[in-house]
Design an enzyme around this catalytic site. Structure first.
Site, PDB file in Angstrom:
ATOM      1  N   LYS A 279       6.932 -30.913   0.525  1.00  0.00           N
ATOM      2  CA  LYS A 279       8.268 -30.935   1.092  1.00  0.00           C
ATOM      3  C   LYS A 279       8.464 -32.184   1.949  1.00  0.00           C
ATOM      4  O   LYS A 279       7.497 -32.746   2.470  1.00  0.00           O
ATOM      5  CB  LYS A 279       8.486 -29.690   1.976  1.00  0.00           C
ATOM      6  CG  LYS A 279       8.573 -28.384   1.218  1.00  0.00           C
ATOM      7  CD  LYS A 279       8.751 -27.225   2.180  1.00  0.00           C
ATOM      8  CE  LYS A 279       8.846 -25.901   1.456  1.00  0.00           C
ATOM      9  NZ  LYS A 279      10.095 -25.760   0.676  1.00  0.00           N
ATOM     10  N   ARG A 353       7.877 -17.033  -5.991  1.00  0.00           N
ATOM     11  CA  ARG A 353       7.969 -16.184  -7.186  1.00  0.00           C
ATOM     12  C   ARG A 353       6.596 -15.928  -7.812  1.00  0.00           C
ATOM     13  O   ARG A 353       6.399 -14.912  -8.473  1.00  0.00           O
ATOM     14  CB  ARG A 353       8.935 -16.821  -8.190  1.00  0.00           C
ATOM     15  CG  ARG A 353       8.501 -18.153  -8.742  1.00  0.00           C
ATOM     16  CD  ARG A 353       9.660 -18.981  -9.268  1.00  0.00           C
ATOM     17  NE  ARG A 353      10.487 -19.503  -8.189  1.00  0.00           N
ATOM     18  CZ  ARG A 353      11.588 -20.232  -8.386  1.00  0.00           C
ATOM     19  NH1 ARG A 353      11.988 -20.526  -9.616  1.00  0.00           N
ATOM     20  NH2 ARG A 353      12.280 -20.680  -7.353  1.00  0.00           N
TER      21      ARG A 353
END
Length: 498
Positions: A279, A353
């Site tokens: 990130k 996920r």
């Protein structure tokens, strides 16, 4: 804070402060009128001079009001009467409690709970008042060497209902509001903790303490046990972290022994660097909040246990860090999930996920009535809905409506998004059963479609709380959402909501 319920006239209350409302423009509520009559138009005179218009969010503190037994009277602006709804009511309670806490009123008697709110019962008004009051005085300052002290903090609130026959129902609603607020405080505490403190092991210890305090069952699965079950999607996220991953299972059994449980699954990434798909540096500190799903389901089960709800509730928290390093998953790696389906990892920052899919597969062994997962899953959901509504996806329209209604009731709203098979095409991979991302467009939907592939055995909903779990800026901090939504859903299921 200590709470109580009573019925009575405002001018007769022996209290540090009596709280009444004023609608815009300059219209006294019934309680304010009663004080005004006892005070020989003292309030009317003040309002006529322009000191209080009744605009939402404004307050005016009065001392030594004649004809009353209280030390102070606090006037709270309610805005326009025709527009006075859920949000305006909660804002008024928040303004009142904040003012009481900052002005040295050790206790307060609140008549705002008598004020009518469209389509809301007295029980709703009391429940929301207790919840909002506790959250207004919430502070997270345990790491400050010098804490900001309130000179005479608010210690006691009494909520007034206008009919004595409402007292019993109001008392029950008060207990519910306090329990939800405690669940929210736990969720906020966990989320606000820094990543070097709130590790997967810390979450596991918290669950074990909850189990001991509330007579629940707790099981912690370690890395080896997860590997034996085939949870290689979850473990792929954890493989570069020095912190051991945990799969936390907490069971509250308040219902009948043969009653199928509601299962809540909470994403517990205690720090998300993005892994190899690192990130950007700005605001990366907020990635400690990537376990807000886990925090909210732990807060929810605590609230349910405090209420002694007559239902069975199971919480599953897959927890890990997502870190870069020589052992980290690479874009292009393929892993096999617990379900046997293979996943090509195209972006290691789409890790939530991957841990949820194995937890959702594991949830099937509890033969659930319903499964709801909660996750700070996608920035795309923030783009779609901002910071107001939680994204809601479901494979069952009845469940979706129930959750939407619970969100409206709790003023913790969610908005249903599509879960159409058309979007499944975007998850195709030439090398595995699916990819873990679906491209730039419809990112929150393709993430939900990914999870849907692991939830075909039961009724399921997914709550994407990426936009609602915390706030940024000068007021940075966890919100405790969606604990109120989940608790109102469970209260409705248990037949307790009034």
């Amino acid at each position: 804070m200590e709470f109580s319920i009573k019925s009575g006239n405002p001018e007769k209350q022996r209290s540090a402060c009596v709280v009444v409302g004023v609608f815009e423009p300059r219209k006294l509520t019934l309680a304010a009128e009663l004080i005004d009559n006892a005070a020989r138009s003292h309030l009317s005179d003040i309002i006529r001079r322009g000191d209080m218009e009744g605009k939402a969010g404004t307050t005016l503190l009065l001392h030594n009001v004649p004809g009353t037994l209280c030390d102070r009277v606090l006037l709270v602006g309610l805005g326009k009467e025709k527009e006075f709804g859920d949000r305006e009511y909660c804002d008024a309670i928040r303004s009142a409690v904040r003012t009481l806490n900052e002005t040295g009123s050790f206790d307060g008697t609140v008549f705002l709970t008598e004020t009518s709110v469209r389509k809301r019962s007295a029980a709703w008004r009391v429940r929301q008042a207790a919840l909002v009051a506790q959250q207004t005085v919430y502070r997270f300052d345990q790491f400050k060497s010098k804490k900001d002290k309130v000179r005479r903090p608010l210690r006691k609130l009494t909520f007034i209902v206008d009919r004595r026959n409402e007292l019993a129902v109001a008392e029950e609603a008060l207990c519910e509001g306090q329990a939800i607020a405690e669940g929210m405080s736990l969720a906020k505490d966990l989320a606000n903790l820094p990543g070097n403190v709130c590790t997967p092991s810390f979450l596991a210890e918290t669950a074990q303490k909850l189990a001991e305090e509330h007579l629940m069952e707790c099981q912690i699965l370690e890395r080896e046990e997860m590997a034996a079950l085939g949870m290689h999607a979850l473990l792929s996220v954890a493989q570069s972290s020095h912190q051991a991953p945990k799969l936390i299972v907490l069971q509250y059994k308040g219902g009948k022994s043969d009653e199928k449980p509601v299962v809540l699954v909470g994403k517990g990434v205690t720090f998300d660097s993005g892994g190899i798909s690192l990130k950007p540096a700005p605001e990366m500190d907020e990635m400690k909040y990537d376990m807000c799903g886990a925090a909210s389901v732990l807060g929810t089960i605590k609230a349910a246990a405090l209420m002694k709800l007559p239902l069975n509730l199971t919480v599953i928290v897959p927890s890990t860090e997502n870190m870069p390093g020589g052992g980290a998953s690479r874009p292009g790696d393929i892993v096999t999930s617990m379900s046997g389906q293979t996943i090509e990892i195209l972006n290691t920052d789409a890790e939530g996920r991957l841990i949820l899919c194995d937890a959702l597969t594991y949830a099937a062994r509890f033969e659930p009535d319903t499964v709801i997962d909660v996750a700070t899953l996608t920035g795309a959901c923030v783009v779609a809905l901002g910071h107001v509504a939680t994204g809601l996806f479901a494979n069952n329209d009845t469940l979706a409506r129930e959750l939407e209604n619970a969100g409206d009731e709790a003023h913790d709203r969610a908005w249903q998004m599509p879960l159409w098979n058309d979007y499944q095409e975007l998850l195709k991979s030439p090398f595995a059963d699916m990819a873990n991302i679906g491209g730039r467009w419809g990112g929150s939907i393709t993430a939900a479609c990914f999870l849907a592939r692991f939830t075909k055995k039961y009724v399921w909903a997914h709550l994407d709380i990426a936009g609602t779990a915390w706030t940024s800026g000068t007021e940075k901090g966890a919100t405790g959402r969606p604990v109120p939504l989940l608790m109102h859903y469970l209260l409705k299921r248990a037949g307790k909501l009034k």
